[in-house]
Design an enzyme around this catalytic site. Structure first.
Site, mmCIF file in Angstrom:
data_model
loop_
_atom_site.group_PDB
_atom_site.id
_atom_site.type_symbol
_atom_site.label_atom_id
_atom_site.label_comp_id
_atom_site.label_asym_id
_atom_site.label_seq_id
_atom_site.Cartn_x
_atom_site.Cartn_y
_atom_site.Cartn_z
ATOM 1 N N GLY A 49 69.426 20.116 21.326
ATOM 2 C CA GLY A 49 70.784 20.635 21.824
ATOM 3 C C GLY A 49 71.252 21.420 20.754
ATOM 4 N N CYS A 50 71.829 20.646 19.360
ATOM 5 C CA CYS A 50 71.705 20.473 18.451
ATOM 6 C C CYS A 50 71.570 22.619 17.608
ATOM 7 C CB CYS A 50 72.297 20.422 17.219
ATOM 8 S SG CYS A 50 73.770 18.378 18.076
ATOM 9 N N THR A 51 70.191 22.224 17.497
ATOM 10 C CA THR A 51 69.315 23.587 16.947
ATOM 11 C C THR A 51 69.790 24.740 17.973
ATOM 12 O OG1 THR A 51 67.454 21.881 16.510
ATOM 13 C CG2 THR A 51 67.180 24.010 16.415
#
Length: 161
Positions: A49-51
Protein backbone atom coordinates in the site's frame (compact mmCIF):
# COMPACT_ATOMS: atom_id res chain seq x y z
CA UNK A 1 -3.32 25.38 17.57
CA UNK A 2 -4.30 21.76 18.00
CA UNK A 3 -2.85 19.94 20.96
CA UNK A 4 -0.42 17.07 20.53
CA UNK A 5 -2.17 13.89 19.47
CA UNK A 6 -5.38 15.54 18.29
CA UNK A 7 -6.32 15.72 14.66
CA UNK A 8 -5.61 18.93 12.82
CA UNK A 9 -8.23 20.94 10.98
CA UNK A 10 -8.15 23.70 8.40
CA UNK A 11 -6.91 26.92 9.96
CA UNK A 12 -4.77 25.25 12.65
CA UNK A 13 -1.10 26.19 12.78
CA UNK A 14 0.90 23.27 11.41
CA UNK A 15 3.28 21.92 14.07
CA UNK A 16 6.92 22.73 13.31
CA UNK A 17 9.23 19.76 12.83
CA UNK A 18 12.76 18.78 11.92
CA UNK A 19 13.38 15.17 10.90
CA UNK A 20 16.22 13.31 9.17
CA UNK A 21 15.74 12.49 5.49
CA UNK A 22 16.89 9.31 3.72
CA UNK A 23 20.47 10.65 3.77
CA UNK A 24 20.27 11.53 7.47
CA UNK A 25 20.17 15.28 6.74
CA UNK A 26 17.77 17.39 8.81
CA UNK A 27 14.69 18.67 6.98
CA UNK A 28 12.33 21.15 8.64
CA UNK A 29 8.85 22.34 7.78
CA UNK A 30 10.41 25.82 7.84
CA UNK A 31 12.57 24.78 4.84
CA UNK A 32 9.37 24.96 2.77
CA UNK A 33 8.30 28.39 4.04
CA UNK A 34 6.39 30.27 1.35
CA UNK A 35 5.36 27.02 -0.38
CA UNK A 36 2.31 24.84 -0.05
CA UNK A 37 3.37 21.46 1.31
CA UNK A 38 1.65 18.09 1.17
CA UNK A 39 2.87 16.23 4.26
CA UNK A 40 1.73 12.64 4.03
CA UNK A 41 2.17 10.00 6.72
CA UNK A 42 2.49 6.34 5.76
CA UNK A 43 3.03 3.26 7.96
CA UNK A 44 6.01 1.49 6.38
CA UNK A 45 8.27 1.91 3.37
CA UNK A 46 8.34 -0.83 0.75
CA UNK A 47 5.01 -2.39 1.74
CA UNK A 48 2.40 -2.81 -1.02
CA UNK A 49 0.00 0.00 0.00
CA UNK A 50 2.74 2.46 0.89
CA UNK A 51 4.56 1.74 -2.37
CA UNK A 52 1.36 2.35 -4.34
CA UNK A 53 0.78 5.64 -2.54
CA UNK A 54 4.41 6.82 -2.88
CA UNK A 55 4.47 5.97 -6.59
CA UNK A 56 1.18 7.86 -7.09
CA UNK A 57 2.79 10.93 -5.49
CA UNK A 58 5.90 10.39 -7.63
CA UNK A 59 3.82 10.19 -10.80
CA UNK A 60 1.84 13.34 -9.84
CA UNK A 61 4.85 15.32 -8.61
CA UNK A 62 5.27 17.47 -11.73
CA UNK A 63 1.63 18.52 -11.83
CA UNK A 64 1.55 19.14 -8.08
CA UNK A 65 4.72 21.25 -8.38
CA UNK A 66 3.21 23.18 -11.29
CA UNK A 67 0.27 24.03 -8.99
CA UNK A 68 2.69 25.21 -6.30
CA UNK A 69 2.75 22.15 -4.03
CA UNK A 70 5.79 20.33 -2.61
CA UNK A 71 5.48 16.77 -1.27
CA UNK A 72 7.08 15.24 1.83
CA UNK A 73 6.51 11.68 3.06
CA UNK A 74 6.88 10.80 6.76
CA UNK A 75 7.09 7.31 8.27
CA UNK A 76 8.51 5.63 11.37
CA UNK A 77 11.18 3.94 9.21
CA UNK A 78 14.91 4.51 9.77
CA UNK A 79 16.74 6.66 7.18
CA UNK A 80 18.54 3.62 5.68
CA UNK A 81 15.21 1.95 4.87
CA UNK A 82 13.89 5.21 3.39
CA UNK A 83 16.99 5.51 1.19
CA UNK A 84 16.49 2.01 -0.20
CA UNK A 85 12.78 2.73 -0.77
CA UNK A 86 13.61 5.96 -2.64
CA UNK A 87 16.19 4.23 -4.82
CA UNK A 88 14.02 1.19 -5.56
CA UNK A 89 10.94 3.24 -6.53
CA UNK A 90 12.66 6.29 -8.07
CA UNK A 91 11.13 8.67 -5.52
CA UNK A 92 12.46 12.20 -5.92
CA UNK A 93 10.67 13.93 -3.03
CA UNK A 94 11.91 13.89 0.57
CA UNK A 95 11.08 10.94 2.78
CA UNK A 96 11.52 11.74 6.46
CA UNK A 97 12.16 9.42 9.40
CA UNK A 98 9.93 9.87 12.47
CA UNK A 99 11.16 6.89 14.49
CA UNK A 100 9.83 8.16 17.84
CA UNK A 101 6.42 9.11 16.30
CA UNK A 102 6.64 12.63 17.77
CA UNK A 103 5.74 14.41 14.52
CA UNK A 104 3.03 11.88 13.63
CA UNK A 105 1.57 12.43 17.11
CA UNK A 106 1.69 16.21 16.74
CA UNK A 107 -0.17 15.90 13.43
CA UNK A 108 -2.77 13.46 14.80
CA UNK A 109 -1.41 10.67 12.60
CA UNK A 110 -0.38 8.34 15.44
CA UNK A 111 -3.05 6.59 17.45
CA UNK A 112 -5.28 3.62 17.97
CA UNK A 113 -5.69 1.23 15.09
CA UNK A 114 -7.61 -2.00 14.72
CA UNK A 115 -6.60 -4.89 12.53
CA UNK A 116 -7.96 -8.43 12.56
CA UNK A 117 -9.64 -7.79 15.92
CA UNK A 118 -6.47 -6.47 17.57
CA UNK A 119 -6.23 -2.91 18.88
CA UNK A 120 -2.80 -1.28 18.95
CA UNK A 121 -0.99 2.06 18.57
CA UNK A 122 0.29 2.79 15.09
CA UNK A 123 0.59 5.23 12.24
CA UNK A 124 -2.71 6.33 10.73
CA UNK A 125 -2.34 6.93 6.99
CA UNK A 126 -2.95 10.68 6.81
CA UNK A 127 -2.29 13.73 4.66
CA UNK A 128 -2.02 17.33 5.82
CA UNK A 129 -1.68 20.18 3.34
CA UNK A 130 0.13 23.16 4.84
CA UNK A 131 -0.40 26.52 3.21
CA UNK A 132 2.20 29.18 2.48
CA UNK A 133 1.27 30.86 5.78
CA UNK A 134 2.09 27.74 7.85
CA UNK A 135 -1.56 26.97 8.53
CA UNK A 136 -3.38 23.77 7.66
CA UNK A 137 -5.36 24.07 4.43
CA UNK A 138 -6.62 20.48 4.44
CA UNK A 139 -6.27 17.50 6.79
CA UNK A 140 -7.35 13.98 5.83
CA UNK A 141 -7.12 10.92 8.10
CA UNK A 142 -7.53 7.19 7.50
CA UNK A 143 -6.99 7.72 3.79
CA UNK A 144 -6.77 4.80 1.38
CA UNK A 145 -3.41 4.14 -0.25
CA UNK A 146 -4.93 3.41 -3.64
CA UNK A 147 -6.53 6.40 -5.30
CA UNK A 148 -5.61 8.83 -2.53
CA UNK A 149 -3.53 11.18 -4.70
CA UNK A 150 -6.32 11.46 -7.28
CA UNK A 151 -8.82 12.26 -4.50
CA UNK A 152 -6.41 14.77 -2.97
CA UNK A 153 -5.99 16.48 -6.35
CA UNK A 154 -9.79 16.75 -6.68
CA UNK A 155 -10.13 18.05 -3.11
CA UNK A 156 -7.49 20.71 -3.84
CA UNK A 157 -9.30 21.73 -7.03
CA UNK A 158 -6.42 20.66 -9.26
CA UNK A 159 -8.48 18.46 -11.58
CA UNK A 160 -11.29 19.84 -13.64
CA UNK A 161 -14.42 17.70 -13.60
Amino acid sequence: MATTGSRLAAGDTAPAFTLPDAEGRPVSLADFSGSRVVVYFYPAAATPGCTTQACDFRDSLASLAAAGYRVVGVSPDAPAKLKKFQETEGLTFPLLSDEDHAVASAYGAWGEKKNYGKTYQGLIRSTVVVGEDGRVDLAQYNVRATGHVAKLRRDLGLDAA
